[in-house]
Design a protein around this motif. Structure first.
Motif, mmCIF file in Angstrom:
data_model
loop_
_atom_site.group_PDB
_atom_site.id
_atom_site.type_symbol
_atom_site.label_atom_id
_atom_site.label_comp_id
_atom_site.label_asym_id
_atom_site.label_seq_id
_atom_site.Cartn_x
_atom_site.Cartn_y
_atom_site.Cartn_z
ATOM 1 N N THR A 258 -59.820 -86.410 66.389
ATOM 2 C CA THR A 258 -58.725 -86.815 65.783
ATOM 3 C C THR A 258 -58.709 -86.410 64.179
ATOM 4 O O THR A 258 -59.741 -87.019 63.713
ATOM 5 C CB THR A 258 -58.235 -88.248 65.945
ATOM 6 N N GLN B 265 -54.670 -84.829 67.448
ATOM 7 C CA GLN B 265 -54.689 -86.248 68.064
ATOM 8 C C GLN B 265 -55.520 -86.403 69.138
ATOM 9 O O GLN B 265 -55.006 -85.904 70.286
ATOM 10 C CB GLN B 265 -53.314 -86.691 68.179
ATOM 11 N N ASN B 266 -56.840 -86.746 69.082
ATOM 12 C CA ASN B 266 -57.655 -87.145 70.237
ATOM 13 C C ASN B 266 -57.578 -85.735 71.362
ATOM 14 O O ASN B 266 -57.495 -86.038 72.328
ATOM 15 C CB ASN B 266 -57.081 -88.069 71.128
#
Length: 346
Positions: free
Chosen positions: A150, A160-161
């Motif tokens: 992230t 994001q992740n």
């Protein structure tokens, strides 16, 4: 003490005939050189990234991967990856793939780039030169630390992740900072606890000692143990059976390259034989001579800077391939044993 070779896969015109070396031939030559370097006991081989007609090394990871399956122990690194104009996700993926093919022998040498042709080619502004490198180095280090990432920055879309694959065979894919000799680079590497490579292509190598001290102080202040950090240098040179033969063989290519760079960068003077001979002196930055002389210079460099890895930038373009192969053989079978034996006494 590790000893290896670095190259930019130069493909400049022959200084006599004017005929350039074909890129395809230079790439095949490089694979042969890496295989020989492994066979004669050298520790590392690095390929630099450039995107211009007089260099063939626009994709170092591909060249290194071609040799990875044919070698057993030599470490394989970029020299350098121009991280500012690349995508850290793709950089990690390429070198973790190389790490898998080589069973844990890949490294990344990250730099801002002394050549700037990649910036317009990939759509980046030179106005962001420093900021791009800092941001992308941050992302690259985050990727090597964690399978899922992230991250948010100012020049690349956020992540994001998301996972980055394949993961490296080595627990932490080695990332070195490449420096042309600026205090900022030395401090950055020290604060991050990353190994550093200094490119020393002119002047007196001992003048880099204050930068080495700065690097170690920055590392210590950031909580890292300086004794556990690696320091390398990269310098041009050539080895032959006699000093005079090496000097005469290497000069035309070195002169051609330095004059070409001088015209591009406005240095304002030609590279003469007198300048060359001064650089070949014991205190100079060119490692040109027979095995004993080059070994003596590397030992002096170790004494003055405390390095534990030395890159000989061997081929600046137009020296016959058979001469380069012989120089690699001498570096591995003659120079390296002399250096290691002498340093072991200390």
């Amino acid at each position: 003490m590790e000893i290896g070779i670095s190259t930019f896969l130069e493909a400049m015109p022959n200084p006599v005939s004017g005929t350039p070396l074909r890129h395809a031939e230079r790439l095949r030559n490089a694979v042969e050189e890496i295989v020989l370097a492994d066979q004669v006991g050298l520790d590392v081989y690095g390929v630099g990234e450039h995107h211009r007609a007089d260099f063939a090394g626009s994709a170092p990871a591909v060249v290194l991967a071609a040799a990875a399956a044919m070698t057993k122990r030599i470490r394989l690194t970029s020299a350098v990856t121009v991280l500012s104009s690349d995508d850290p996700v793709r950089v990690y993926e390429s070198f973790s793939t190389l790490d898998g093919i080589s069973n844990g022998r890949a490294e990344i040498m990250a730099g801002r780039g002394s050549f700037i042709e990649s910036f317009p080619l990939f759509g980046y502004s030179l106005d962001d030169y420093n900021e791009l490198f800092e941001e992308k180095l941050e992302l690259l280090l985050a990727i090597r630390e964690s399978e899922k990432v992230t991250w948010r920055g100012g020049h690349r879309p956020a992540i994001q992740n998301l996972g980055v694959y394949p993961r490296s065979v080595q627990e932490r894919l080695p990332v070195w900072i490449a420096s042309g000799g600026t205090p900022e680079s030395a401090i950055r590497a020290g604060v991050l606890g990353l190994p550093i490579v200094f490119a020393i292509i002119g002047g007196m190598p001992e003048r880099f000692a204050p930068l080495v001290d700065l690097y170690k102080r920055a590392a210590a202040q950031a909580g890292h143990d300086p004794s556990k950090l690696s320091i390398a240098t990269h310098s041009h040179g050539f080895i032959a059976d006699t000093i005079d033969y090496a000097a005469d063989m290497f000069f035309p290519s070195q002169q051609q390259m330095m004059n070409a760079l001088g015209r591009e960068r406005g240095w304002g003077q030609d590279y003469t034989r007198d300048v060359y001979e001064s650089a070949r002196s014991l205190q100079g930055a060119l490692y040109v001579g027979d095995s004993e002389y080059v070994a003596e210079k590397i030992i002096l460099l170790h004494k003055n800077l405390g390095i534990n890895r030395f890159f000989l930038h061997l081929d600046v373009s137009t020296i016959p391939h058979r001469e380069i192969l012989h120089a690699i053989e001498l570096l591995g079978t003659k120079v390296a044993p002399i250096v290691r034996k002498e340093i072991a006494k200390a």
